[in-house]
Enzyme design. Structure first.
Site, short mmCIF file in Angstrom:
data_model
loop_
_atom_site.label_atom_id
_atom_site.label_comp_id
_atom_site.label_asym_id
_atom_site.label_seq_id
_atom_site.Cartn_x
_atom_site.Cartn_y
_atom_site.Cartn_z
N ARG A 65 0.86 -1.18 0.00
CA ARG A 65 0.00 0.00 0.00
C ARG A 65 0.90 1.24 0.00
NH1 ARG A 65 2.12 1.92 3.89
NH2 ARG A 65 0.80 3.73 3.66
N GLY A 66 0.25 2.42 -0.16
CA GLY A 66 1.02 3.65 -0.32
C GLY A 66 1.16 3.89 -1.83
N ALA A 67 0.84 5.11 -2.25
CA ALA A 67 0.71 5.38 -3.69
C ALA A 67 1.94 4.96 -4.53
CB ALA A 67 0.37 6.86 -3.89
N ASN A 82 -5.39 12.55 0.30
CA ASN A 82 -4.48 11.71 1.09
C ASN A 82 -5.33 10.97 2.12
OD1 ASN A 82 -1.77 10.81 1.74
ND2 ASN A 82 -1.98 11.98 3.63
N LYS A 83 -4.69 10.15 2.89
CA LYS A 83 -5.39 9.32 3.88
C LYS A 83 -6.41 10.10 4.70
CE LYS A 83 -5.16 5.84 4.28
NZ LYS A 83 -6.18 5.07 3.52
N ASP A 122 -2.04 10.83 -2.32
CA ASP A 122 -2.45 9.76 -3.24
C ASP A 122 -2.81 10.29 -4.62
OD1 ASP A 122 -2.96 8.61 -0.40
OD2 ASP A 122 -2.75 6.93 -1.78
N ARG A 148 -7.51 -0.36 -6.71
CA ARG A 148 -7.74 0.78 -5.80
C ARG A 148 -7.91 2.05 -6.64
NH1 ARG A 148 -4.26 1.19 -0.55
NH2 ARG A 148 -6.17 2.23 0.09
N GLN A 165 -2.22 2.83 9.99
CA GLN A 165 -0.92 2.82 9.31
C GLN A 165 0.14 3.61 10.10
OE1 GLN A 165 -3.85 3.38 7.80
NE2 GLN A 165 -3.84 2.83 5.64
#
Ligand code: MRU
Length: 354
Positions: free
Chosen positions: A51-53, A254-255, A244, A94, A203
């Site tokens: 995960r993570g762009a 973003n998150k 993201d 995603r 996270q």
């Protein structure tokens, strides 16, 4: 660049397979997952093993190569048709992180533009995936350097708050926002990191705290609702988050929780930075309103670990990201330099060719 013996590599190409750190198992278990099929890569992205762009982008590039390798035909047109199907499967994993779509497009473009046999196209696809992998690390290091020059000059040692995980786990190594923090630590400009726990998937608590601990960076975990209080107490000198997807005007997805953090940063006069590669900028979107926001499984809200925390059957809403309007952002730190959100557009022609 700060190197460290405990350097973490979240995505590794090893003996014709991709090895991923299983991020769903950290911090309790450090395990590698081996992926040799494109379908398994799609599953790994969807279930957030990776995960993570930026890490998703590089993983998807390898997923495209794995898909190419599975195709048996020697007919170029048929090969390209089947590659489109691999791309479609990976795109469906995603929706928010644009790096995923960017990397898939780069791989597809390579396939279309490579003249030669199917075998030759496959070889070039693997080289392109390796190239994207290499670029990711170089980009993160440049972001780290540029971030260092953008940070406030006082106090000498900064306390920086961050959200989610944007480090070696979220990229292929080093990180974006956490990369800037890592660079600040390497240059003796960091006192401490505050890591928002980042509900619902935690996270920050699970991954950022783990990464910092691995590298000896002093870290304090707080729950998301403590940030304003910490700022009011004067504990925080700057906030740095990742992204993201960034629209052309600098609005940043973003998150979930990032927007709230930006609002409280502004209220307390704390500079709020976004650190991201230019591959995270979607120049086709004029502003953040059209950024697709992923909604995830309610189980993420209903449970912490195996413990159920809500009454059965209660309604839910679980957006995984939010959009921070550009006016809350002090600067966007990219590999080409740190700029005001409205200046981001100057980079458009250079990368908008995929
Ligand atoms: O849902 P996740 O864990 O993939 O979300 C990750 C983030 O929001 C990160 O901040 C972002 O991808 C930047 S990572 C360098």
């Amino acid at each position: 660049m700060t190197t460290h013996p405990n350097t973490i590599y979240s995505v590794i190409w090893h003996h014709d397979k991709v090895r991923l750190i299983d991020q769903t198992r950290l911090p309790a278990h450090y395990e590698m997952v081996e992926i040799s099929r494109s379908e398994d890569m799609a599953k790994a992205i969807k279930t957030m093993i990776v995960r993570g762009a930026p890490a998703i982008g590089v993983s998807a590039a390898y997923g495209m190569y794995l898909g190419a390798r599975e195709i048996e035909t020697q007919n170029r047109e048929e090969f390209l048709r089947q590659m489109e199907k691999v791309a479609k499967m990976l795109r469906q994993t995603r929706p928010t992180a644009v790096n995923l779509f960017w990397a898939i497009s780069r791989m597809l473009k390579t396939a279309y533009e490579t003249l030669g046999t199917v075998t030759e196209i496959k070889e070039i696809l693997l080289e392109t995936a390796h190239q994207l992998h290499k670029e990711d690390l170089e980009t993160c290091i440049a972001i780290g350097d540029n971030g260092l020059s953008a940070l406030p000059t006082t106090p000498e040692k900064l306390t920086i708050l961050t959200h989610c995980n944007t480090g070696s786990l979220a990229t292929t190594s080093y990180g974006t926002a956490l990369g800037v923090i890592r660079s600040a630590w390497g240059e003796n400009r960091l006192l401490r990191v505050y890591a928002d726990e980042t509900r619902p998937r935690l996270q920050g608590a699970k991954l950022t705290a783990w990464e910092c601990q691995q590298e000896g960076i002093p870290v304090t975990v707080i729950s998301d609702n403590m940030a304003a209080h910490c700022m009011k107490q004067g504990k925080i000198d700057a906030v740095i988050v990742g992204a993201d997807r960034i629209a052309a005007n600098g609005d940043t997805a973003n998150k979930i929780g990032t927007y709230a953090l930006a609002v409280v940063s502004k209220a307390h006069n704390v500079p709020f930075y976004v650190a991201a590669p230019l591959s995270t900028v979607d120049f086709e979107l004029t502003d953040g309103a059209k950024i697709p926001i992923e909604e995830r499984d309610p189980q993420e809200l209903y449970k912490i670990g195996e413990t159920v925390i809500c009454p059965a059957g209660v309604d839910y809403y679980n957006p995984a990201f939010d959009v921070t309007p550009n006016e809350y952002i002090t600067a966007i730190i990219t590999e080409q330099g740190a700029v005001q959100p409205e200046e981001l557009i100057q980079f458009a022609p250079k990368i908008n060719t995929v």
